[in-house]
Write a protein that holds these residues in place. Structure first.
Motif, PDB file in Angstrom:
ATOM      1  N   GLY A 137      27.781  39.857  30.368  1.00  0.00           N
ATOM      2  CA  GLY A 137      29.203  39.439  30.731  1.00  0.00           C
ATOM      3  C   GLY A 137      29.999  40.537  30.954  1.00  0.00           C
ATOM      4  O   GLY A 137      30.801  40.975  32.052  1.00  0.00           O
ATOM      5  N   PHE A 138      30.073  41.328  29.763  1.00  0.00           N
ATOM      6  CA  PHE A 138      30.899  42.937  29.995  1.00  0.00           C
ATOM      7  C   PHE A 138      30.244  43.618  30.950  1.00  0.00           C
ATOM      8  O   PHE A 138      31.072  44.282  31.839  1.00  0.00           O
ATOM      9  N   ILE A 139      28.708  43.946  31.256  1.00  0.00           N
ATOM     10  CA  ILE A 139      28.381  44.780  32.176  1.00  0.00           C
ATOM     11  C   ILE A 139      28.755  44.266  33.313  1.00  0.00           C
ATOM     12  O   ILE A 139      29.101  45.030  34.146  1.00  0.00           O
ATOM     13  N   ASP A 140      28.643  42.955  33.719  1.00  0.00           N
ATOM     14  CA  ASP A 140      29.045  42.297  34.880  1.00  0.00           C
ATOM     15  C   ASP A 140      30.402  42.742  35.349  1.00  0.00           C
ATOM     16  O   ASP A 140      30.843  43.072  36.310  1.00  0.00           O
ATOM     17  N   ARG A 141      31.369  42.426  34.160  1.00  0.00           N
ATOM     18  CA  ARG A 141      32.824  42.915  34.625  1.00  0.00           C
ATOM     19  C   ARG A 141      33.000  44.255  34.908  1.00  0.00           C
ATOM     20  O   ARG A 141      33.741  44.567  35.946  1.00  0.00           O
ATOM     21  N   CYS A 142      32.209  45.300  34.315  1.00  0.00           N
ATOM     22  CA  CYS A 142      32.385  46.791  34.584  1.00  0.00           C
ATOM     23  C   CYS A 142      31.642  46.966  35.954  1.00  0.00           C
ATOM     24  O   CYS A 142      32.381  47.704  36.849  1.00  0.00           O
ATOM     25  N   LEU A 143      30.693  46.300  36.588  1.00  0.00           N
ATOM     26  CA  LEU A 143      29.960  46.561  37.457  1.00  0.00           C
ATOM     27  C   LEU A 143      31.221  46.055  38.827  1.00  0.00           C
ATOM     28  O   LEU A 143      31.197  46.853  39.795  1.00  0.00           O
ATOM     29  N   VAL A 144      31.579  44.969  38.596  1.00  0.00           N
ATOM     30  CA  VAL A 144      32.782  44.577  39.506  1.00  0.00           C
ATOM     31  C   VAL A 144      33.773  45.617  39.679  1.00  0.00           C
ATOM     32  O   VAL A 144      34.174  45.988  40.753  1.00  0.00           O
ATOM     33  N   ALA A 271      42.285  41.538  37.516  1.00  0.00           N
ATOM     34  CA  ALA A 271      43.361  40.615  38.141  1.00  0.00           C
ATOM     35  C   ALA A 271      43.488  40.922  39.615  1.00  0.00           C
ATOM     36  O   ALA A 271      43.961  40.009  40.284  1.00  0.00           O
ATOM     37  N   HIS A 272      43.744  42.493  39.737  1.00  0.00           N
ATOM     38  CA  HIS A 272      44.049  42.631  41.309  1.00  0.00           C
ATOM     39  C   HIS A 272      42.726  42.606  42.285  1.00  0.00           C
ATOM     40  O   HIS A 272      43.101  42.812  43.484  1.00  0.00           O
ATOM     41  N   VAL A 273      41.619  41.966  41.903  1.00  0.00           N
ATOM     42  CA  VAL A 273      40.412  41.957  42.557  1.00  0.00           C
ATOM     43  C   VAL A 273      40.421  40.745  43.202  1.00  0.00           C
ATOM     44  O   VAL A 273      40.380  39.575  42.498  1.00  0.00           O
ATOM     45  N   SER A 274      40.260  40.570  44.419  1.00  0.00           N
ATOM     46  CA  SER A 274      40.331  39.347  45.115  1.00  0.00           C
ATOM     47  C   SER A 274      38.720  38.727  44.904  1.00  0.00           C
ATOM     48  O   SER A 274      37.701  39.104  44.372  1.00  0.00           O
ATOM     49  N   ALA A 275      38.695  37.209  44.960  1.00  0.00           N
ATOM     50  CA  ALA A 275      37.555  36.694  44.747  1.00  0.00           C
ATOM     51  C   ALA A 275      36.282  37.260  45.706  1.00  0.00           C
ATOM     52  O   ALA A 275      35.131  37.303  45.325  1.00  0.00           O
ATOM     53  N   ASP A 276      36.686  37.553  46.658  1.00  0.00           N
ATOM     54  CA  ASP A 276      35.618  38.027  47.779  1.00  0.00           C
ATOM     55  C   ASP A 276      34.978  39.640  47.112  1.00  0.00           C
ATOM     56  O   ASP A 276      33.980  39.820  47.106  1.00  0.00           O
ATOM     57  N   SER A 277      36.355  40.242  46.812  1.00  0.00           N
ATOM     58  CA  SER A 277      35.725  41.650  46.372  1.00  0.00           C
ATOM     59  C   SER A 277      34.945  41.447  44.930  1.00  0.00           C
ATOM     60  O   SER A 277      34.171  42.264  44.617  1.00  0.00           O
ATOM     61  N   LEU A 278      35.264  40.366  44.150  1.00  0.00           N
ATOM     62  CA  LEU A 278      34.524  40.125  42.892  1.00  0.00           C
ATOM     63  C   LEU A 278      33.080  39.858  43.183  1.00  0.00           C
ATOM     64  O   LEU A 278      32.136  40.270  42.496  1.00  0.00           O
ATOM     65  N   LEU A 279      32.803  39.233  44.289  1.00  0.00           N
ATOM     66  CA  LEU A 279      31.594  39.061  44.765  1.00  0.00           C
ATOM     67  C   LEU A 279      30.700  40.227  44.920  1.00  0.00           C
ATOM     68  O   LEU A 279      29.515  40.391  44.787  1.00  0.00           O
ATOM     69  N   HIS A 280      31.422  41.131  45.195  1.00  0.00           N
ATOM     70  CA  HIS A 280      30.655  42.681  45.460  1.00  0.00           C
ATOM     71  C   HIS A 280      30.156  43.032  44.369  1.00  0.00           C
ATOM     72  O   HIS A 280      28.855  43.841  44.254  1.00  0.00           O
ATOM     73  N   GLY A 281      30.398  42.595  43.021  1.00  0.00           N
ATOM     74  CA  GLY A 281      29.674  42.977  42.083  1.00  0.00           C
ATOM     75  C   GLY A 281      28.524  42.228  41.613  1.00  0.00           C
ATOM     76  O   GLY A 281      27.558  42.380  40.780  1.00  0.00           O
ATOM     77  N   PHE A 282      28.441  41.202  42.355  1.00  0.00           N
ATOM     78  CA  PHE A 282      27.121  40.383  42.469  1.00  0.00           C
ATOM     79  C   PHE A 282      26.396  40.298  43.952  1.00  0.00           C
ATOM     80  O   PHE A 282      26.341  39.203  44.589  1.00  0.00           O
ATOM     81  N   PRO A 283      25.854  41.553  44.381  1.00  0.00           N
ATOM     82  CA  PRO A 283      25.141  41.303  45.575  1.00  0.00           C
ATOM     83  C   PRO A 283      24.253  40.457  45.838  1.00  0.00           C
ATOM     84  O   PRO A 283      24.056  40.077  46.956  1.00  0.00           O
ATOM     85  N   ASP A 284      23.496  39.921  44.708  1.00  0.00           N
ATOM     86  CA  ASP A 284      22.520  39.107  44.827  1.00  0.00           C
ATOM     87  C   ASP A 284      23.068  37.662  45.241  1.00  0.00           C
ATOM     88  O   ASP A 284      22.123  36.868  45.378  1.00  0.00           O
ATOM     89  N   LEU A 285      24.241  37.490  45.098  1.00  0.00           N
ATOM     90  CA  LEU A 285      24.786  36.244  45.255  1.00  0.00           C
ATOM     91  C   LEU A 285      25.287  36.263  46.809  1.00  0.00           C
ATOM     92  O   LEU A 285      25.792  34.970  47.429  1.00  0.00           O
ATOM     93  N   VAL A 286      25.845  37.244  47.165  1.00  0.00           N
ATOM     94  CA  VAL A 286      26.611  37.593  48.571  1.00  0.00           C
ATOM     95  C   VAL A 286      26.220  36.546  49.789  1.00  0.00           C
ATOM     96  O   VAL A 286      26.764  35.798  50.118  1.00  0.00           O
ATOM     97  N   GLU A 287      24.677  36.880  49.755  1.00  0.00           N
ATOM     98  CA  GLU A 287      24.142  36.063  50.952  1.00  0.00           C
ATOM     99  C   GLU A 287      24.446  34.525  50.828  1.00  0.00           C
ATOM    100  O   GLU A 287      24.258  33.686  51.810  1.00  0.00           O
ATOM    101  N   GLY A 288      24.333  33.985  49.664  1.00  0.00           N
ATOM    102  CA  GLY A 288      24.372  32.724  49.042  1.00  0.00           C
ATOM    103  C   GLY A 288      25.810  31.989  49.539  1.00  0.00           C
ATOM    104  O   GLY A 288      26.148  30.750  49.512  1.00  0.00           O
ATOM    105  N   THR A 289      26.734  32.988  50.159  1.00  0.00           N
ATOM    106  CA  THR A 289      28.093  32.330  50.620  1.00  0.00           C
ATOM    107  C   THR A 289      28.155  32.084  52.123  1.00  0.00           C
ATOM    108  O   THR A 289      29.193  31.618  52.352  1.00  0.00           O
ATOM    109  N   VAL A 290      26.957  32.472  52.473  1.00  0.00           N
ATOM    110  CA  VAL A 290      27.508  32.413  54.372  1.00  0.00           C
ATOM    111  C   VAL A 290      27.864  31.209  54.622  1.00  0.00           C
ATOM    112  O   VAL A 290      28.390  30.847  55.675  1.00  0.00           O
ATOM    113  N   ASP A 291      27.194  29.831  54.059  1.00  0.00           N
ATOM    114  CA  ASP A 291      27.355  28.578  54.465  1.00  0.00           C
ATOM    115  C   ASP A 291      28.693  27.885  53.698  1.00  0.00           C
ATOM    116  O   ASP A 291      28.836  26.875  54.040  1.00  0.00           O
TER     117      ASP A 291
END
Ligand SMILES: Nc1nc2c(ncn2[C@@H]2O[C@H](COP(=O)(O)OP(=O)(O)OP(=O)(O)O)[C@@H](O)[C@H]2O)c(=O)[nH]1
Ligand SMILES: [Zn+2]
Length: 356
Positions: A137-144, A271-291
């Motif tokens: 969880g900490f690593i993910d936060r840092c990645l974002v 706090a300053h990161v938008s939901a979409d930018s937050l998703l950039h920390g999770f490139p494995d999930l990005v494609e799952g949001t197209v629909d």
């Protein structure tokens, strides 16, 4: 002590500061900034890294100066004992890392300034493989934070003598995250190579072995010259980030780089990161949001969010989705609990927030 002072024009309102010299801010302590002059920054080999103490010029207004800033200095830049220069310009920052809302609320600097490091090229996320166990969880936060700031992440897994990296690396398979393994006896060559020519920020939880690593990378002697003698002056310092010059690698002519240690920084604020930018920390999930429906917040209570189906279809690890949603929620909490203006403007009152 101050060469040329008498022969220089003494106008205080020179518009351009044509005689300003460039510096790199390595430490901040109670309104005093330690700067290394450009040139010295790259060229000096060995222990002596001359520093200049500076204060902010009034013309900077409310602009903050943080570790990593590239600045223009005027006044007494001799670096002599008691000399004080003035910072008259801050170069545009190529990246900015911000701390979390709850870090360092005890000092005026801490309360006012959320930017901790400017111009970092790389974020070294230090995590132990055991004792304490890795916290993804900490690593993910840092990645974002890293992706959002356009800083390259590097995972530094310590205590590799105690546990293997398979589990952590398995969690990040999709990301092709660069990483190094560290143990007490390991050769630091691979890490030094990745630090060369760059400014790298180190972040990690207490006990993961970050100090041990910093001590091995930068021998005490170098640090004493670079920072302690420059700003410590026998008293405790409240500095929350310090840039340390890496020693030159024998036989290698290139710039060994800088590391910025962040002793007081527990994590980075999102706090300053938008939901979409937050998703950039999770490139494995990005494609799952197209629909996803328009304006989908991707939270668990968004009935039509495409991420649930994406994970159910085995396209991504459910733990990654859970982690993303935890960050979404905590990010909202950061804004709320500290009264910080959050992402939802007053005009969006009819849309539910991510955590409600
Ligand atoms: N087994 C093992 N122990 C290590 C390693 N690196 C550090 N340690 C130990 O882990 C403990 C914590 O190390 P520190 O370097 O103080 O950790 P830190 O991350 O700086 O933590 P704080 O000082 O609390 O910020 C110490 O007892 C170290 O000796 C390692 O690679 N392997
Ligand atoms: Zn969605």
């Amino acid at each position: 002590m101050r060469p040329g002072k008498s022969s220089r024009p003494r106008t205080r309102t020179r518009p351009q500061h044509a005689d300003a010299v460039d510096g790199f801010v390595i430490a901040v302590d109670r309104g005093r900034y330690q700067c290394v002059l450009a040139g010295a920054e790259r060229g000096v080999v060995g222990a002596e890294l001359p520093t200049v103490t500076a204060m902010r010029a009034r013309e900077l207004g409310r602009k903050s100066v943080v570790v990593g800033d590239r600045v223009s200095l005027v006044g007494d830049t001799s670096g002599a004992e008691g000399a004080l220069a003035r910072i008259v310009r801050i170069a545009e920052r190529r990246s900015v890392l911000r701390r979390t809302a709850d870090d360092d609320e005890t000092t005026a600097e801490g309360r006012l300034e959320r930017v901790v490091v400017a111009n970092a090229d790389q974020l070294v996320i230090v995590s132990a493989l055991a004792d304490p166990p890795p916290r993804t969880g900490f690593i993910d936060r840092c990645l974002v934070a890293a992706y959002d700031a356009d800083v390259e992440p590097l995972l530094c897994l310590t205590k590799a003598d105690l546990a293997g990296p398979e589990e952590v690396l398995g969690y990040y398979t999709e990301l092709e995250l660069p990483y190094v393994l560290n143990r007490p006896d390991s050769d630091l060559g691979a890490l030094r190579a990745l630090l060369g020519g760059r400014v790298s920020v180190l972040v990690g939880h207490s006990g993961v072995g970050k100090s041990t690593l910093v001590n091995r990378l930068v021998p005490d002697a170098l640090r004493a010259v670079g920072v302690v003698s420059a700003i410590g002056r026998g008293r405790h310092t409240s500095t929350s980030a310090v840039a340390l010059r890496l020693p030159p690698v024998p036989g290698v002519d290139t710039d060994p780089g800088w590391i910025i240690d962040t002793p007081g920084i527990r994590s980075f604020g999102l706090a300053h990161v938008s939901a979409d930018s937050l998703l950039h920390g999770f490139p494995d999930l990005v494609e799952g949001t197209v629909d996803c429906p328009p304006n989908c917040q991707h939270t668990a209570d968004e009935a039509a969010c495409g991420l649930d189906a994406w994970v159910a279809a085995g396209k991504a690890d459910p733990r990654r989705l859970a982690s993303y949603r935890r960050l979404l929620a905590s990010r909202a909490g950061e804004g709320d609990s500290r009264g910080e203006s959050d992402q939802r403007g007053p005009g969006e009152g009819d849309r539910r927030g991510p955590d409600e």
